[in-house]
Motif scaffolding. Structure first.
Motif, PDB file in Angstrom:
ATOM      1  N   ALA A  33       0.818  -1.218   0.000  1.00  0.00           N
ATOM      2  CA  ALA A  33       0.000   0.000   0.000  1.00  0.00           C
ATOM      3  C   ALA A  33       0.849   1.265   0.000  1.00  0.00           C
ATOM      4  O   ALA A  33       0.360   2.340  -0.389  1.00  0.00           O
ATOM      5  CB  ALA A  33      -0.945  -0.001   1.192  1.00  0.00           C
TER       6      ALA A  33
ATOM      7  N   GLY B 290      -8.433  -5.568   6.217  1.00  0.00           N
ATOM      8  CA  GLY B 290      -7.493  -5.214   5.157  1.00  0.00           C
ATOM      9  C   GLY B 290      -7.918  -5.724   3.799  1.00  0.00           C
ATOM     10  O   GLY B 290      -7.096  -5.812   2.880  1.00  0.00           O
TER      11      GLY B 290
ATOM     12  N   GLY C  66      -5.276  -1.856   0.408  1.00  0.00           N
ATOM     13  CA  GLY C  66      -5.121  -1.172   1.689  1.00  0.00           C
ATOM     14  C   GLY C  66      -5.831   0.150   1.792  1.00  0.00           C
ATOM     15  O   GLY C  66      -5.403   1.032   2.536  1.00  0.00           O
TER      16      GLY C  66
ATOM     17  N   SER D 217      -0.166  -6.798  -2.673  1.00  0.00           N
ATOM     18  CA  SER D 217      -0.296  -7.266  -1.292  1.00  0.00           C
ATOM     19  C   SER D 217      -0.490  -8.776  -1.301  1.00  0.00           C
ATOM     20  O   SER D 217      -0.973  -9.357  -2.276  1.00  0.00           O
ATOM     21  CB  SER D 217      -1.499  -6.598  -0.614  1.00  0.00           C
ATOM     22  OG  SER D 217      -1.276  -5.218  -0.439  1.00  0.00           O
TER      23      SER D 217
END
Length: 381
Positions: A247, A276, A332, A362
């Motif tokens: 992020a 998240g 994020g 991520s």
């Protein structure tokens, strides 16, 4: 006997030099321990056999520590398509790319929460279909409903070196399957797959094309029967990179994101800071897995722009997924503009920031929405 550290180093040096000759050694270092006076207690043993070349010397050398002087840590393994940590080295197995029905009558889809990556791309008539990429499939109870293949979905599957599962397809899709020698399991034209697929009659009120599902356990016997290659070639690459702090690459807020494919279809996402993850809404309802009853979570959203055009009177599309384009990366609660690239139909997609820096995703599952360069949009808030 107490000796200084300097004398000990000298004795060890003499021993090491001696170990390269065919002479028996005496007084070889055996054990050193500090004593209360700060010196070292030095014990000896006698080597009564000839000590040759490096063999004995290797036994004398201490094990090398790592660069920090500490014991080396155990190797860490990660899943290739999600970047999630694994307890053992992942197998080099090919994934499955499954065509998923996405019209309103086909909701909820089943088994999709087990997918690593889900693509949503327009099809004819203003609808979208999905292609779900599964790194494992045999242990999933049911997946569906299954729909027909189009050339650009096959293109996505080939970027992952995947085995394709579908129910029929356009004539161009069947032609491309032959051209690219794609491994596939077809629930319409291949009578040998009847053991794998089944019909859920409770979904037949809007047509039998929305009723086809399969049991994951029934896939493996067909893969073995057709002798499909089950492992990637050594040159295969996913094109994906992952990081714990992905992020930090993002530059603006994205608590929500609305992906618009055309005037009649959009998918909206909401970020949940407690998990998240993003969850989706389409057709005014949560995008759920019918097997669990729970919304499907995504760690990453990729929205890619691609050139599209209508190619026949039925309204079928051509979607250009070779070359390069622009898009957005969302994770994020934030987003950043990106670029995508792909050199040929057997190559993976690669992603960079606008300055050319490689993009990190991520860890977790990913949604990929492909929107038309002209007419598609994404809005953040």
């Amino acid at each position: 006997m107490v000796i200084s550290r300097q004398l000990l180093k000298f004795l060890i040096f003499i021993v090491s030099r001696s170990a390269g000759f065919d002479n028996p050694l005496r007084g070889v270092y055996h054990k050193c321990e500090p004593n209360v006076t700060g010196g070292l207690c030095f014990e000896t043993y006698t080597c009564m056999s000839s000590c040759r070349s490096a063999a004995h010397l290797r036994r004398l050398r201490p094990e090398k520590p790592d660069v920090n002087g500490a014991p080396s840590k155990a190797e860490t393994y990660y899943a290739p398509l999600t970047g999630e940590q694994l307890s053992a080295k992942p197998e080099n197995t090919r994934p499955f790319a499954v065509m998923i029905n996405n019209i309103v009558y086909a909701q909820p889809q089943v088994g999709i929460s087990n997918a690593d990556i889900i693509y949503e791309i327009p099809a004819e008539g203003g609808i979208t279909r999905m292609m779900a990429i599964f790194s494992h499939l045999y242990d999933i109870e049911s997946v569906g409903s299954i729909r027909s293949l189009r050339p650009y979905y096959l293109s996505v599957a080939l970027s992952y070196d995947a085995i394709v599962i579908h129910a029929g397809g356009s004539e161009q899709a069947y032609s491309d399957v032959k051209t690219y020698n794609a491994d596939h399991l077809d629930g319409v034209r291949d009578g040998n797959t009847s053991s794998m697929f089944y019909r859920d009659k409770s979904r037949g009120q809007h047509g039998s094309e929305h009723t086809l599902f399969f049991h994951g356990a029934n896939v493996q016997p067909l893969v073995e029967k057709y002798q499909f290659r089950t492992e990637h070639n050594s040159s295969y690459e996913t094109g994906l990179s992952f990081a714990d702090n992905a992020a930090q690459q993002c530059t603006a807020d994205a608590a929500t994101a609305q992906v618009t494919f055309n005037a009649s279809k959009s998918t909206s996402f909401t970020y949940h800071a407690d998990t998240g993850k993003y969850t989706a809404v389409q057709y005014k309802g949560d995008y759920k897995d019918g097997a669990t009853g729970e919304p499907v979570p995504f760690s990453n959203l990729l929205v890619l722009s691609a050139d599209m055009k209508t190619v026949d009177s039925y309204g079928r599309l051509a979607v250009d997924l070779i070359g390069s384009g622009t898009g957005y990366f969302v994770t994020g609660g934030k987003y950043v503009p990106i670029k995508w690239a792909r050199s040929d139909i057997n190559s993976c997609f690669t992603y960079t920031l606008e300055d050319g820096t490689a993009l990190n995703l991520s860890r977790g599952t990913t949604y990929v929405g492909v929107i038309p360069t002209n007419g598609g949009s994404v809005n953040f808030s």
